[in-house]
Every structure is written in structure tokens, then in C-alpha cells.
Design an enzyme around this catalytic site. Structure first.
Site, PDB file in Angstrom:
ATOM      1  N   HIS A   4      -8.022  -6.306   6.672  1.00  0.00           N
ATOM      2  CA  HIS A   4      -7.785  -5.270   7.706  1.00  0.00           C
ATOM      3  C   HIS A   4      -8.066  -5.819   9.104  1.00  0.00           C
ATOM      4  O   HIS A   4      -9.187  -6.172   9.435  1.00  0.00           O
ATOM      5  CB  HIS A   4      -8.566  -3.980   7.481  1.00  0.00           C
ATOM      6  CG  HIS A   4      -7.923  -2.829   8.195  1.00  0.00           C
ATOM      7  ND1 HIS A   4      -7.046  -1.956   7.604  1.00  0.00           N
ATOM      8  CD2 HIS A   4      -7.989  -2.461   9.497  1.00  0.00           C
ATOM      9  CE1 HIS A   4      -6.605  -1.091   8.503  1.00  0.00           C
ATOM     10  NE2 HIS A   4      -7.167  -1.370   9.663  1.00  0.00           N
ATOM     11  N   GLU A  32      -2.472  -1.639  -3.331  1.00  0.00           N
ATOM     12  CA  GLU A  32      -3.621  -0.951  -2.737  1.00  0.00           C
ATOM     13  C   GLU A  32      -3.348   0.537  -2.669  1.00  0.00           C
ATOM     14  O   GLU A  32      -2.196   0.960  -2.443  1.00  0.00           O
ATOM     15  CB  GLU A  32      -3.848  -1.428  -1.302  1.00  0.00           C
ATOM     16  CG  GLU A  32      -4.180  -2.884  -1.203  1.00  0.00           C
ATOM     17  CD  GLU A  32      -4.634  -3.250   0.188  1.00  0.00           C
ATOM     18  OE1 GLU A  32      -4.219  -2.593   1.153  1.00  0.00           O
ATOM     19  OE2 GLU A  32      -5.420  -4.190   0.281  1.00  0.00           O
ATOM     20  N   HIS A  41       0.857  -1.182   0.000  1.00  0.00           N
ATOM     21  CA  HIS A  41       0.000   0.000   0.000  1.00  0.00           C
ATOM     22  C   HIS A  41       0.902   1.244   0.000  1.00  0.00           C
ATOM     23  O   HIS A  41       1.171   1.808   1.052  1.00  0.00           O
ATOM     24  CB  HIS A  41      -0.906  -0.010   1.221  1.00  0.00           C
ATOM     25  CG  HIS A  41      -1.983   1.029   1.173  1.00  0.00           C
ATOM     26  ND1 HIS A  41      -3.214   0.852   1.788  1.00  0.00           N
ATOM     27  CD2 HIS A  41      -2.026   2.255   0.615  1.00  0.00           C
ATOM     28  CE1 HIS A  41      -3.949   1.942   1.589  1.00  0.00           C
ATOM     29  NE2 HIS A  41      -3.264   2.790   0.893  1.00  0.00           N
TER      30      HIS A  41
HETATM   31  C1  LIG Z   1      -6.552  -1.338   2.947  1.00  0.00           C
HETATM   32  C2  LIG Z   1      -6.161  -1.890   4.249  1.00  0.00           C
HETATM   33  O1  LIG Z   1      -6.940  -2.076   5.125  1.00  0.00           O
HETATM   34  C3  LIG Z   1      -4.774  -2.204   4.483  1.00  0.00           C
HETATM   35  O2  LIG Z   1      -4.314  -2.902   3.417  1.00  0.00           O
HETATM   36  C4  LIG Z   1      -3.921  -1.016   4.587  1.00  0.00           C
HETATM   37  O3  LIG Z   1      -3.006  -1.064   3.540  1.00  0.00           O
HETATM   38  C5  LIG Z   1      -3.152  -1.004   5.838  1.00  0.00           C
HETATM   39  O4  LIG Z   1      -2.388   0.167   5.765  1.00  0.00           O
HETATM   40  P1  LIG Z   1      -1.230   0.412   6.836  1.00  0.00           P
HETATM   41  O5  LIG Z   1      -0.284  -0.756   6.725  1.00  0.00           O
HETATM   42  O6  LIG Z   1      -0.657   1.733   6.406  1.00  0.00           O
HETATM   43  O7  LIG Z   1      -1.929   0.439   8.177  1.00  0.00           O
HETATM   44  N1  LIG Z   2      -6.220  -5.033   2.649  1.00  0.00           N
HETATM   45  C1  LIG Z   2      -5.827  -5.367   3.993  1.00  0.00           C
HETATM   46  C2  LIG Z   2      -4.357  -5.530   4.056  1.00  0.00           C
HETATM   47  O1  LIG Z   2      -3.679  -5.574   3.037  1.00  0.00           O
HETATM   48  C3  LIG Z   2      -3.693  -5.675   5.355  1.00  0.00           C
HETATM   49  O2  LIG Z   2      -4.381  -5.035   6.394  1.00  0.00           O
HETATM   50  P1  LIG Z   2      -3.768  -5.267   7.869  1.00  0.00           P
HETATM   51  O3  LIG Z   2      -3.708  -6.759   8.072  1.00  0.00           O
HETATM   52  O4  LIG Z   2      -2.398  -4.652   7.877  1.00  0.00           O
HETATM   53  O5  LIG Z   2      -4.746  -4.599   8.801  1.00  0.00           O
END
Ligand SMILES: CC(=O)[C@@H](O)[C@H](O)COP(=O)(O)O
Ligand SMILES: NCC(=O)COP(=O)(O)O
Length: 237
Positions: free
Chosen positions: A190, A70, A43
Site C-alpha cells: 500500500h 485481496e 482486489h
Molecule cells: C490492500 C491494499 O492496500 C491494496 O491492495 C488495495 O487493493 C488497493 O485498493 P485500490 O486499488 O482500490 O485503492
Molecule cells: N496490497 C497492496 C497492493 O496490492 C497495492 O496497493 P497500492 O500499491 O495500490 O497502494
């Protein structure tokens, strides 16, 4: 079977903490794949607090599993994704200063915008997924955008499950069923973890992929990456 995509944002967080290249994000991703992960998720946020745009470019040529990028479709993100052409792009509506992703798309209000963005990625053969809350109207709205998949935003599930709520996955199960009936693939992510994933998987149908990062990397600090990934894979069988 539900695929495990490991989000490596937090490996980049640790790397950035000292300003060097340890841990090396590319090497970590290759090891994570060798331990059985079926995808790598990143992300790249606008402030590059963890994953940098350069990391995305470095990862692309070395990954052998599905690459999922993402982000909010601002122009710099969209241009990066069209350059990299990952297996999947997951669109999230995050505010730039958000500490983490904290909401799904309003797919009704933003239908026309999402339609345009999604069409641009699909034209290039990139599978699209959009981050949504487990609300039936949002699933119905998602289907109108032309997206291939939705990603169910599972923070609320994680909170309710931790409170012992037996209905923590109910809305997710209903939305997953509706999405399937509408021809949408179902991803989720998430705050999923070794504690809550089995309950989620056992109660939510049609789950194509979960993307897990924060908990998995944290658990790996205690158990090691290989054992942690194998524990997740066992839960997804
Ligand atoms: C979209 C989502 O919920 C996660 O993939 C997000 O990428 C987490 O981001 P952080 O690692 O910056 O918390
Ligand atoms: N899309 C969710 C992700 O890639 C990871 O979320 P998290 O496990 O770091 O909360």
C-alpha cells in the site's frame, strides 16, 4: 529475494472509464508477467469499481505467476476465492465505501472470526495472508489465527518517509522480525513506490513479497510498463 506482485486494479479503473475493454486487463496482466513480475494481485471490491469478479475468472487460466486475490471476506468474495483457488488470498477489513484500503485487522478482537475464515481457505490449499498495521500486538494476534503470512500495511511508512522521517520503517522492521520469529511469512503493500521501496526493503527483514499497484501503474504512464517493472525488480534484488 523479495517477490514483486503487481496490483492491476488501476488498469481496470482505466478500462471501466469508457465502458469498453481497453485496456484489456488480461492482456495487460500477461505483459506484466512477461516483463518479469512474479505475481499479479487483484482486489475485487464489492462495488466492482475497478476489478470485476469476471476479471478474476478470466485471469485465473492465463496467469503463470502467483495470483493473489485481496478482499474483505464477505460471502461473495469467499465463494469467488474458493472457486478460483489462487496461490494466495489476502484478507483486508475494508469498509465497503472506503476509497481504498485504510486499516489493518484488529487480530485480537477478530481472532475467532479470522481463524474460521483462514481455516476454510487453507483447507483448499490456498495460502493466506492478513493485512495488519505494524503493531506488535496485532502480529501476535495474527499468529494465533493460523494465517500463513501477514501483509504489513505500508501507508503510514509512505507518509513518514515522504516527510523525511529516518525512523519511517522502524515499526515495520520490528514487526517483521517478530512475525518471522512466530513463523509467519512477511508481505507488505500500500503506497509503496519507486521513491520509497529501496528504503523499505533495506530496513525491513524477511520480506517475502511486496504488492504494488497505484504508484507502479502511475509511474508506467511516464516510463512504460516494461521499464517501470524492471526498475522495481532492480530495487528488490
Ligand atoms: C490492500 C491494499 O492496500 C491494496 O491492495 C488495495 O487493493 C488497493 O485498493 P485500490 O486499488 O482500490 O485503492
Ligand atoms: N496490497 C497492496 C497492493 O496490492 C497495492 O496497493 P497500492 O500499491 O495500490 O497502494
Amino acid at each position: 529475494m523479495t517477490k514483486l506482485s503487481v496490483n492491476i486494479n488501476k488498469i481496470a479503473t482505466l478500462r471501466n472509464a469508457r465502458g469498453g475493454d481497453v485496456p484489456n486487463v488480461v492482456e495487460a496482466a500477461k505483459m506484466i508477467e512477461s516483463f518479469g513480475a512474479e505475481g499479479i494481485t487483484v482486489h475485487p471490491r464489492p462495488d466492482e469499481r475497478h476489478i470485476r469478479y469476471a476479471d478474476v475468472r478470466d485471469l485465473k487460466p492465463v496467469l503463470n505467476t502467483e495470483f493473489n486475490i485481496e478482499g474483505k471476506p464477505i460471502s461473495q468474495f469467499t465463494n469467488l476465492v474458493l472457486e478460483i483457488k489462487p496461490a494466495q488470498v489476502t484478507l483486508v477489513p475494508d469498509a465497503e465505501d472506503a476509497i481504498t484500503s485504510n486499516a489493518g485487522w484488529d487480530t485480537v478482537k477478530h481472532e475467532d472470526y479470522l481463524k474460521e475464515v483462514i481455516a476454510g481457505f487453507k483447507e483448499q490449499g490456498i495460502r493466506t495472508s492478513i493485512f495488519v498495521d505494524p503493531v506488535k500486538e496485532m502480529i501476535e494476534g495474527a499468529a494465533k489465527t493460523g494465517t500463513d503470512r501477514i501483509e504489513l500495511y505500508t501507508e503510514a511508512f509512505a507518509v513518514d518517509y515522504a516527510k523525511g522521517d529516518p525512523n519511517a520503517a522502524k515499526a515495520y522492521a520490528e514487526c517483521a522480525e517478530l512475525a518471522h520469529q512466530l513463523g509467519l511469512g512477511v508481505n507488505a503493500g500500500h503506497d509503496l513506490s519507486l521513491d520509497n521501496l529501496k528504503f523499505f526493503k533495506d530496513n525491513v527483514p524477511h520480506l517475502a513479497e511486496v504488492s504494488i499497484g497505484h504508484a507502479l501503474i502511475s509511474e508506467a504512464l511516464y516510463m512504460g510498463l516494461e521499464k517501470t517493472i524492471q526498475e522495481y525488480l532492480k530495487l528488490l534484488k
